[in-house]
Design an enzyme around this catalytic site. Structure first.
Site, mmCIF file in Angstrom:
data_model
loop_
_atom_site.group_PDB
_atom_site.id
_atom_site.type_symbol
_atom_site.label_atom_id
_atom_site.label_comp_id
_atom_site.label_asym_id
_atom_site.label_seq_id
_atom_site.Cartn_x
_atom_site.Cartn_y
_atom_site.Cartn_z
ATOM 1 N N ASP A 170 1.809 -6.838 -10.280
ATOM 2 C CA ASP A 170 1.337 -5.950 -11.461
ATOM 3 C C ASP A 170 1.301 -4.466 -11.156
ATOM 4 O O ASP A 170 2.324 -3.948 -10.197
ATOM 5 C CB ASP A 170 0.018 -6.306 -11.641
ATOM 6 C CG ASP A 170 -0.951 -6.098 -10.425
ATOM 7 O OD1 ASP A 170 -0.797 -5.074 -9.785
ATOM 8 O OD2 ASP A 170 -1.823 -7.057 -10.095
ATOM 9 N N LYS A 222 1.224 -6.618 -17.515
ATOM 10 C CA LYS A 222 1.057 -6.609 -19.167
ATOM 11 C C LYS A 222 1.960 -7.529 -19.746
ATOM 12 O O LYS A 222 2.969 -7.771 -19.365
ATOM 13 C CB LYS A 222 1.138 -4.870 -19.701
ATOM 14 C CG LYS A 222 0.182 -3.962 -18.931
ATOM 15 C CD LYS A 222 -1.068 -3.915 -19.993
ATOM 16 C CE LYS A 222 -2.110 -3.203 -19.216
ATOM 17 N NZ LYS A 222 -3.333 -2.730 -20.111
ATOM 18 N N MET A 250 -11.435 3.339 -9.669
ATOM 19 C CA MET A 250 -11.615 2.871 -10.831
ATOM 20 C C MET A 250 -12.538 3.836 -11.595
ATOM 21 O O MET A 250 -13.640 3.197 -12.379
ATOM 22 C CB MET A 250 -11.892 1.402 -11.008
ATOM 23 C CG MET A 250 -10.952 0.361 -10.489
ATOM 24 S SD MET A 250 -11.278 -1.397 -10.740
ATOM 25 C CE MET A 250 -12.467 -1.570 -9.374
HETATM 26 C C1 LIG Z 1 -8.288 -2.516 -9.086
HETATM 27 S S1 LIG Z 1 -8.607 -1.155 -8.051
HETATM 28 C C2 LIG Z 1 -7.753 -2.034 -6.428
HETATM 29 C C3 LIG Z 1 -7.998 -1.329 -5.273
HETATM 30 C C4 LIG Z 1 -7.089 -1.864 -4.284
HETATM 31 N N1 LIG Z 1 -7.283 -3.071 -3.736
HETATM 32 C C5 LIG Z 1 -7.071 -0.992 -2.979
HETATM 33 O O1 LIG Z 1 -7.395 -1.406 -1.741
HETATM 34 O O2 LIG Z 1 -6.766 0.109 -2.887
HETATM 35 C C6 LIG Z 1 -7.579 0.010 -8.336
HETATM 36 C C7 LIG Z 1 -8.125 1.355 -8.170
HETATM 37 O O3 LIG Z 1 -7.727 1.929 -6.670
HETATM 38 C C8 LIG Z 1 -7.637 3.193 -6.768
HETATM 39 N N2 LIG Z 1 -5.813 3.531 -6.434
HETATM 40 C C9 LIG Z 1 -5.185 2.495 -6.270
HETATM 41 N N3 LIG Z 1 -3.918 3.030 -5.905
HETATM 42 C C10 LIG Z 1 -3.948 4.238 -6.008
HETATM 43 C C11 LIG Z 1 -3.247 5.344 -5.839
HETATM 44 N N4 LIG Z 1 -2.129 5.504 -5.200
HETATM 45 N N5 LIG Z 1 -3.882 6.748 -5.891
HETATM 46 C C12 LIG Z 1 -5.325 6.875 -6.408
HETATM 47 N N6 LIG Z 1 -5.842 5.866 -6.595
HETATM 48 C C13 LIG Z 1 -5.265 4.540 -6.378
HETATM 49 C C14 LIG Z 1 -7.714 3.828 -8.084
HETATM 50 O O4 LIG Z 1 -9.091 3.941 -7.915
HETATM 51 C C15 LIG Z 1 -7.584 2.443 -9.298
HETATM 52 O O5 LIG Z 1 -8.246 2.611 -10.185
#
Ligand SMILES: C[S@@+](CC[C@H](N)C(=O)[O-])C[C@H]1O[C@@H](n2cnc3c(N)ncnc32)[C@H](O)[C@@H]1O
Length: 368
Positions: A168, A190, A301
């Site tokens: 995804d 999506k 998020m």
């Molecule tokens: C559904 S959560 C998943 C988190 C993921 N499992 C982790 O451990 O990073 C998704 C959120 O992780 C954060 N995120 C993931 N990758 C990111 C990145 N490269 N830069 C900034 N925020 C990131 C953001 O807050 C995003 O909305």
């Protein structure tokens, strides 16, 4: 990391056509843009990554959401036929050959077979039948925050051995152009109508693919078990009797602040960290961590809810001068750090147009 197919081509300022709208097309369009090409994407449906690329880089990447036509090749130096059906790619390749334009075909022979989950769900007519007589297995792989270097060695090995990769938008898509030929990639980010694939459908796809005898990798952003719904996917496999294991990943919660130079704990300053989702109201423990300056608060998020998050913290008595840092798109070339305080972060974020994905860090370590 530029695709090996494009290394050495002097593409700066030159028109390139990309046909196809899935993750492979998105990866190629990103590579081409980085090489300075003027990229035009033509595809009836595009995945979210491609949409984001077009929105972010409207000056260099443009999109026509329709089927490709022969006249799309007018004036281009190079064509990349990615995704879509093999007939579509062959048609585009035929047009390019007739005009003596180089055409890179991202097909079964040169790369992976990539489908979006929407076409999988809508048509159900992909060639999924490859009986092996043995039950397959699912491996959840934490892909890290985005940069291809930030996936683990175990994660890379699982990808290299996979028959199917279910991905995804938050997985590190750049690794997908280098997987072995013949791998099928299913995009559950999506559907063509841009609706998210529901979690129960993702679970169903994982189980179904493994029951066909395939080694399935579920590539996830960051770590699969940190706000990533990996636990539900493991349960679905276990309930269906499908073997499942997990390769942990580098979580954005710690890696993204680190890449922006922010240690989430610091000796003498703060010795605890509280990670939370910005989708839910903040728990009492999260509010207390900021009010009492007892722990750094890391919010994932949280961009869409930033105003509400600040309101809750201030309502709970947090000091308005508490430092806040927002790190967008960590580990990618577009990484950006915005610093402010609880009192002014909402205005500053609006002014600089902060967008997801971003990690919000609240507490003393977020000060410059
Ligand atoms: C559904 S959560 C998943 C988190 C993921 N499992 C982790 O451990 O990073 C998704 C959120 O992780 C954060 N995120 C993931 N990758 C990111 C990145 N490269 N830069 C900034 N925020 C990131 C953001 O807050 C995003 O909305």
């Amino acid at each position: 990391m530029t695709s090996p197919l494009l290394v050495g081509l002097p593409l700066a300022g030159r028109d390139v056509l990309v046909t196809g709208g899935g993750p492979a097309a998105a990866a190629h369009a990103g590579d081409l843009r980085q090489a300075g090409a003027l990229v035009r994407v033509v595809a009836p449906h595009v995945c979210e990554d491609l949409h984001e690329l077009v929105v972010r880089d409207a000056a260099t990447v443009t999109l026509d959401e329709r089927e490709p036509r022969e006249s799309d090749l007018d004036g281009v130096w190079l064509v990349v036929a990615a995704d879509g059906g093999s007939t579509d790619r062959a048609r585009v390749q035929g047009w390019a050959e007739a005009r003596r334009i180089w055409c890179v075909v991202d097909d079964d022979a040169t790369a992976a077979q990539i489908h979006d989950a929407g076409s999988l769900l809508a048509h159900g007519d992909l060639d999924l039948r490859r009986p092996t007589g043995t039950l397959g297995a699912v491996t959840l792989v934490g892909g890290g925050p985005g940069a291809p270097e930030l996936i683990t060695v175990a994660g890379r090995r699982a990808l290299a051995e996979a028959d199917v990769i279910v991905t995804d938008r938050l997985g590190p898509r750049s690794v997908l152009t280098n997987v072995r030929p013949g791998v099928e990639i299913i995009d559950v980010g999506k559907t063509p109508g841009h609706h998210p694939v529901p979690q129960h459908e993702i679970n169903r796809i994982l189980v179904e693919q493994a029951q066909l005898g395939r080694r399935v990798v579920r590539l996830k952003g960051g770590d699969p078990f940190l706000l990533g719904r990996g636990g539900e996917e493991v349960l679905a496999c276990q309930e269906a009797g499908v073997p499942v294991d997990v390769v942990p990943g580098i979580s954005s919660a710690f890696a993204v602040p680190a890449l922006a130079g922010i240690p989430v704990t610091q000796r003498g300053l703060v010795a605890a960290v509280h990670v939370t989702s910005g989708h839910e109201p903040l728990a009492d423990a999260a509010l207390a961590s900021v009010r009492e300056e007892s722990a750094t608060l890391v919010v994932l998020m949280g961009v869409g809810n930033l105003g509400h998050i600040v309101e809750q913290l201030r309502g709970a008595g947090a000091d308005p001068s508490t430092p806040v840092a927002v790190v967008e798109r960590g580990s990618t070339p577009e990484q950006r750090l915005t610093r402010a305080t609880l009192a002014d972060i909402v205005a500053v974020a609006a002014e600089v147009r902060v967008r997801a994905p971003a990690v919000i860090v609240i507490g003393a370590v977020a000060a410059s």
